[in-house]
Design a protein around this motif. Structure first.
Motif: not given
Length: 360
Positions: A337-355
């Motif tokens: 349960w604690l890992s899920i939000p961290l993985v989602l945060a990782g996806i967000y930061f990669i998406f933001q870096s690509l933008k």
């Protein structure tokens, strides 16, 4: 020969009498020492001041220990520690949560970035995850040396029988017991003239008693209290001993030895899986930084780390034993349960870096 491994090393390197030099503590400290040297290299390459690394190291040490400890308290055993708050300070008794350590590091790095005008928050996050990965590898290796955070039973050739728990529980059973050793049985030995029971994963246990105790008393104790102890679940989950187990006795020097056999329960060495994964993540992140440190948008390495580290952690939890009883009733355990939000945060930061790269 590779069908299973019996793992039961002492958790300490040397007993100094007044204290012990333990593997976990050494590897934990070594993680910070190696990390500091890598950060010196990174800061030098990027034109930052080395003195900043010394301050950063202090922030990281305090954040990791405090965050990991409070994380365990809040996520896993809040009732216990809120009723006995002074126990929170007893770190030597164990109880550190990697997710809590991650939260502590994020807060500490935010404060660190505010302290220095030439350091951006995402910039330092991208660099710190490189060394967090190598430190994580060493800490998980320390868990393996302590025979803790073990995996579920497996029939794979690399399964590990964790004999240390058996040794500890038997050793504390009586003051006359001087030592206990659990090891892989090399052959089908004979006990009381009869062939050893056919075991799939044969394990030998040798209990050393002081010869100050009479042999008759040793036999009586071994075949009653000790044999009953061997039937308890906290032992049988590692080595299964028959309630009719036979013992072979012999006296040598200052000890009387009682030997018996059981069937080992091989388990996934989940600590080593995570240690190897963390080391590979370290190599990947360091390679990406070293190859194109000026071309990666801020947040890219941080995002990769979150997805790789906690994504793997999510799947590893399926083959790990739950740390506390309440997790048994959950669809996913607390680590997942604690890992899920961290993985989602990782996806967000990669998406933001690509933008950000597209805007350049």
């Amino acid at each position: 020969m590779l069908s299973y491994i019996v793992w039961s090393p002492k958790p300490y390197i040397v007993d100094l009498g007044f204290t012990e030099l333990r593997w976990y503590g050494l590897l934990f400290a070594l993680g910070f020492i190696i990390s500091q040297q890598i950060m010196f290299y990174i800061f030098k390459k990027e034109g930052k001041k080395e003195k900043q690394v010394e301050v950063l190291t202090l922030y990281m040490v305090l954040a990791t220990i405090i965050g990991a400890r409070l994380g365990h308290v809040l996520f896993y055993e809040p009732a216990r520690y809120f009723s006995n708050p002074l126990d929170i300070l007893k770190i030597w008794e164990g109880g550190l949560a990697s997710h809590g350590g991650a939260a502590g590091i994020l807060i500490a790095l935010y404060l660190f970035a505010r302290k220095y005008s030439d350091i951006n928050y995402l910039w330092i996050l991208d660099r710190i995850v490189i060394v967090v990965a190598i430190t994580g590898a060493l800490i998980r290796t320390g868990n393996f040396m302590n025979s803790e955070i073990i995996g579920e039973p497996t029939d794979k050739a690399y399964g590990v029988v964790f004999g240390r728990e058996v040794e500890l529980r038997v050793n504390y059973l009586a003051s006359a017991i001087e030592d206990v050793e659990v090891e892989r049985a090399k052959s089908s030995s004979l006990i009381d003239g009869s062939p050893e029971k056919s075991f799939e994963y044969p394990v030998k246990m040798v209990v050393a008693y002081s010869n100050k105790v009479k042999l008759e008393d040793v036999k009586r104790f071994t075949e009653t209290q000790l044999l009953n102890k061997l039937q308890e679940s906290n032992i049988s989950q590692h080595v299964e001993f028959s309630k009719d187990a036979k013992f072979d006795y012999n006296q040598k020097g200052a000890f009387i030895y009682a030997t018996t056999y059981g069937n080992g329960v091989p388990r996934h060495a989940a600590q080593l899986y995570e240690a190897i994964s963390c080391f590979l993540i370290f190599l990947l992140l360091f390679y990406l930084w070293n190859k194109n440190r000026s071309g990666l948008a801020d947040g890219r390495l941080f995002g990769i780390f979150l997805i790789a580290c906690f994504g793997l952690r999510f799947f590893y939890e399926f083959i790990k034993e739950n740390q506390v009883a309440f997790e048994d009733g959950l669809a996913l355990n607390m680590g997942q349960w604690l890992s899920i939000p961290l993985v989602l945060a990782g996806i967000y930061f990669i998406f933001q870096s690509l933008k950000a790269e597209k805007r350049i």
